[in-house]
Design a protein around this motif. Structure first.
Motif, mmCIF file in Angstrom:
data_model
loop_
_atom_site.group_PDB
_atom_site.id
_atom_site.type_symbol
_atom_site.label_atom_id
_atom_site.label_comp_id
_atom_site.label_asym_id
_atom_site.label_seq_id
_atom_site.Cartn_x
_atom_site.Cartn_y
_atom_site.Cartn_z
ATOM 1 N N ASN A 28 -11.226 -7.541 93.260
ATOM 2 C CA ASN A 28 -10.810 -8.605 92.345
ATOM 3 C C ASN A 28 -11.464 -8.411 90.995
ATOM 4 O O ASN A 28 -12.641 -8.061 90.916
ATOM 5 C CB ASN A 28 -11.171 -9.968 92.921
ATOM 6 C CG ASN A 28 -10.299 -10.321 94.107
ATOM 7 O OD1 ASN A 28 -9.108 -10.031 94.124
ATOM 8 N ND2 ASN A 28 -10.886 -10.937 95.105
ATOM 9 N N HIS A 29 -10.707 -8.643 89.949
ATOM 10 C CA HIS A 29 -11.159 -8.434 88.582
ATOM 11 C C HIS A 29 -10.684 -9.597 87.713
ATOM 12 O O HIS A 29 -9.675 -10.228 88.025
ATOM 13 C CB HIS A 29 -10.567 -7.143 87.992
ATOM 14 C CG HIS A 29 -10.783 -5.939 88.850
ATOM 15 N ND1 HIS A 29 -11.860 -5.105 88.680
ATOM 16 C CD2 HIS A 29 -10.060 -5.433 89.880
ATOM 17 C CE1 HIS A 29 -11.783 -4.125 89.575
ATOM 18 N NE2 HIS A 29 -10.711 -4.306 90.309
ATOM 19 N N THR A 30 -11.373 -9.857 86.632
ATOM 20 C CA THR A 30 -10.891 -10.779 85.619
ATOM 21 C C THR A 30 -10.470 -9.938 84.426
ATOM 22 O O THR A 30 -11.284 -9.208 83.866
ATOM 23 C CB THR A 30 -11.972 -11.802 85.227
ATOM 24 O OG1 THR A 30 -12.300 -12.576 86.388
ATOM 25 C CG2 THR A 30 -11.483 -12.725 84.133
ATOM 26 N N CYS A 31 -9.185 -10.014 84.082
ATOM 27 C CA CYS A 31 -8.614 -9.158 83.041
ATOM 28 C C CYS A 31 -7.849 -9.997 82.031
ATOM 29 O O CYS A 31 -7.528 -11.151 82.279
ATOM 30 C CB CYS A 31 -7.635 -8.160 83.658
ATOM 31 S SG CYS A 31 -8.349 -7.048 84.874
ATOM 32 N N ARG A 32 -7.534 -9.368 80.917
ATOM 33 C CA ARG A 32 -6.662 -9.989 79.934
ATOM 34 C C ARG A 32 -5.409 -9.133 79.809
ATOM 35 O O ARG A 32 -5.435 -7.912 80.030
ATOM 36 C CB ARG A 32 -7.352 -10.156 78.587
ATOM 37 C CG ARG A 32 -7.613 -8.880 77.873
ATOM 38 C CD ARG A 32 -8.235 -9.091 76.494
ATOM 39 N NE ARG A 32 -8.703 -7.817 76.000
ATOM 40 C CZ ARG A 32 -7.912 -6.844 75.557
ATOM 41 N NH1 ARG A 32 -6.612 -7.003 75.538
ATOM 42 N NH2 ARG A 32 -8.423 -5.702 75.127
ATOM 43 N N VAL A 33 -4.304 -9.779 79.478
ATOM 44 C CA VAL A 33 -3.051 -9.058 79.261
ATOM 45 C C VAL A 33 -3.151 -8.381 77.903
ATOM 46 O O VAL A 33 -3.263 -9.045 76.869
ATOM 47 C CB VAL A 33 -1.837 -10.010 79.324
ATOM 48 C CG1 VAL A 33 -0.555 -9.244 79.017
ATOM 49 C CG2 VAL A 33 -1.752 -10.685 80.692
ATOM 50 N N GLY A 108 -7.181 -13.631 86.930
ATOM 51 C CA GLY A 108 -7.776 -12.865 88.019
ATOM 52 C C GLY A 108 -6.734 -11.914 88.577
ATOM 53 O O GLY A 108 -5.569 -12.287 88.747
ATOM 54 N N VAL A 109 -7.126 -10.684 88.831
ATOM 55 C CA VAL A 109 -6.210 -9.650 89.313
ATOM 56 C C VAL A 109 -6.763 -9.061 90.612
ATOM 57 O O VAL A 109 -7.926 -8.653 90.655
ATOM 58 C CB VAL A 109 -6.050 -8.520 88.270
ATOM 59 C CG1 VAL A 109 -5.102 -7.442 88.773
ATOM 60 C CG2 VAL A 109 -5.585 -9.074 86.934
ATOM 61 N N THR A 110 -5.931 -9.034 91.642
ATOM 62 C CA THR A 110 -6.311 -8.393 92.901
ATOM 63 C C THR A 110 -5.664 -7.018 92.942
ATOM 64 O O THR A 110 -4.437 -6.898 92.868
ATOM 65 C CB THR A 110 -5.851 -9.231 94.108
ATOM 66 O OG1 THR A 110 -6.467 -10.511 94.037
ATOM 67 C CG2 THR A 110 -6.244 -8.553 95.420
ATOM 68 N N PHE A 134 -2.177 -12.158 91.568
ATOM 69 C CA PHE A 134 -2.982 -12.811 90.548
ATOM 70 C C PHE A 134 -3.630 -14.058 91.124
ATOM 71 O O PHE A 134 -3.134 -14.653 92.073
ATOM 72 C CB PHE A 134 -2.113 -13.173 89.339
ATOM 73 C CG PHE A 134 -1.448 -11.975 88.729
ATOM 74 C CD1 PHE A 134 -2.159 -11.106 87.920
ATOM 75 C CD2 PHE A 134 -0.108 -11.701 88.966
ATOM 76 C CE1 PHE A 134 -1.557 -9.987 87.365
ATOM 77 C CE2 PHE A 134 0.508 -10.585 88.419
ATOM 78 C CZ PHE A 134 -0.222 -9.731 87.617
ATOM 79 N N HIS A 135 -4.754 -14.470 90.533
ATOM 80 C CA HIS A 135 -5.477 -15.660 90.962
ATOM 81 C C HIS A 135 -6.234 -16.217 89.767
ATOM 82 O O HIS A 135 -6.249 -15.616 88.691
ATOM 83 C CB HIS A 135 -6.419 -15.328 92.131
ATOM 84 C CG HIS A 135 -7.347 -14.193 91.854
ATOM 85 N ND1 HIS A 135 -8.563 -14.345 91.233
ATOM 86 C CD2 HIS A 135 -7.212 -12.850 92.072
ATOM 87 C CE1 HIS A 135 -9.154 -13.161 91.118
ATOM 88 N NE2 HIS A 135 -8.357 -12.235 91.607
ATOM 89 N N ARG A 136 -6.860 -17.364 89.974
ATOM 90 C CA ARG A 136 -7.677 -17.954 88.902
ATOM 91 C C ARG A 136 -8.787 -16.983 88.534
ATOM 92 O O ARG A 136 -9.426 -16.403 89.410
ATOM 93 C CB ARG A 136 -8.326 -19.254 89.362
ATOM 94 C CG ARG A 136 -7.404 -20.405 89.372
ATOM 95 C CD ARG A 136 -7.523 -21.233 88.091
ATOM 96 N NE ARG A 136 -6.408 -22.160 88.107
ATOM 97 C CZ ARG A 136 -5.451 -22.185 87.197
ATOM 98 N NH1 ARG A 136 -5.485 -21.377 86.181
ATOM 99 N NH2 ARG A 136 -4.464 -23.029 87.296
ATOM 100 N N PRO A 137 -9.037 -16.787 87.253
ATOM 101 C CA PRO A 137 -10.136 -15.902 86.868
ATOM 102 C C PRO A 137 -11.475 -16.492 87.309
ATOM 103 O O PRO A 137 -11.658 -17.705 87.310
ATOM 104 C CB PRO A 137 -10.045 -15.832 85.347
ATOM 105 C CG PRO A 137 -9.086 -16.870 84.925
ATOM 106 C CD PRO A 137 -8.323 -17.334 86.126
ATOM 107 N N SER A 138 -12.378 -15.615 87.720
ATOM 108 C CA SER A 138 -13.712 -16.061 88.131
ATOM 109 C C SER A 138 -14.662 -15.906 86.952
ATOM 110 O O SER A 138 -14.257 -15.976 85.807
ATOM 111 C CB SER A 138 -14.183 -15.264 89.346
ATOM 112 O OG SER A 138 -14.309 -13.902 89.005
#
Length: 160
Positions: A28-33, A108-110, A134-138
């Motif tokens: 899992n990662h927190t990313c930006r488009v 959030g990206v899995t 995708f999920h809520r960013p951590s």
């Protein structure tokens, strides 16, 4: 314009090395488009949405079949897009409007592994890293292997 003669004559003295592509690890990662683009698939029918997701430790691209003759493929892509919009806090996830409105969304990206696939001509395509959902960013931390459970789940609608 290049004056190519042979590989042995290449001089890279004034060339800066590129940073290269660092693909996100499974987890899992927190990313930006960082980039979006509408394209036409190899078949020439329909439309795909390419979304490039970046963070400090890499990037990954996802292609969604947002206009496809296969109703299931289109439905899955639209569900995935809706989750990106909702978890990324897009101001109007039901009708996103301009494609550029996706730029800068933080989500959030899995990332998991795809299945090995066989093409219609018999070509075997090995498994590779792909966006599972995708999920809520951590807090922005990378969680290694956190999507391993998703990798073994065989539901095509499992988006994390």
């Amino acid at each position: 314009m290049s004056n190519w003669t042979s590989f042995s004559d290449i001089n890279l003295h004034d060339v800066k090395a590129g940073s290269g592509l660092l693909l996100l690890d499974v987890g899992n990662h927190t990313c930006r488009v960082a980039d979006v683009e509408i394209g036409i698939p190899k078949s020439g029918r329909g439309h795909t949405l390419m979304v490039e997701l970046k963070c400090d430790h890499g990037s990954i691209r996802d292609w969604m079949n947002i206009d496809n003759a296969n109703e299931m493929a289109e439905r899955i892509a639209k569900e995935k897009l809706k989750s990106l919009l909702e978890f990324g806090d897009h101001p109007s996830p039901d009708k996103p409007g301009d494609i550029k409105s996706l730029l800068g969304l933080t989500v959030g990206v899995t990332v998991g592994m795809s299945k090995e696939r066989k093409g219609p001509d018999g070509t075997v395509y090995p498994s590779r890293r792909e966006v599972k959902g995708f999920h809520r960013p951590s807090n922005g931390e990378y969680v290694p292997g956190s999507s391993a459970e998703d990798d073994t789940f065989d539901d095509p609608l499992n988006f994390g």
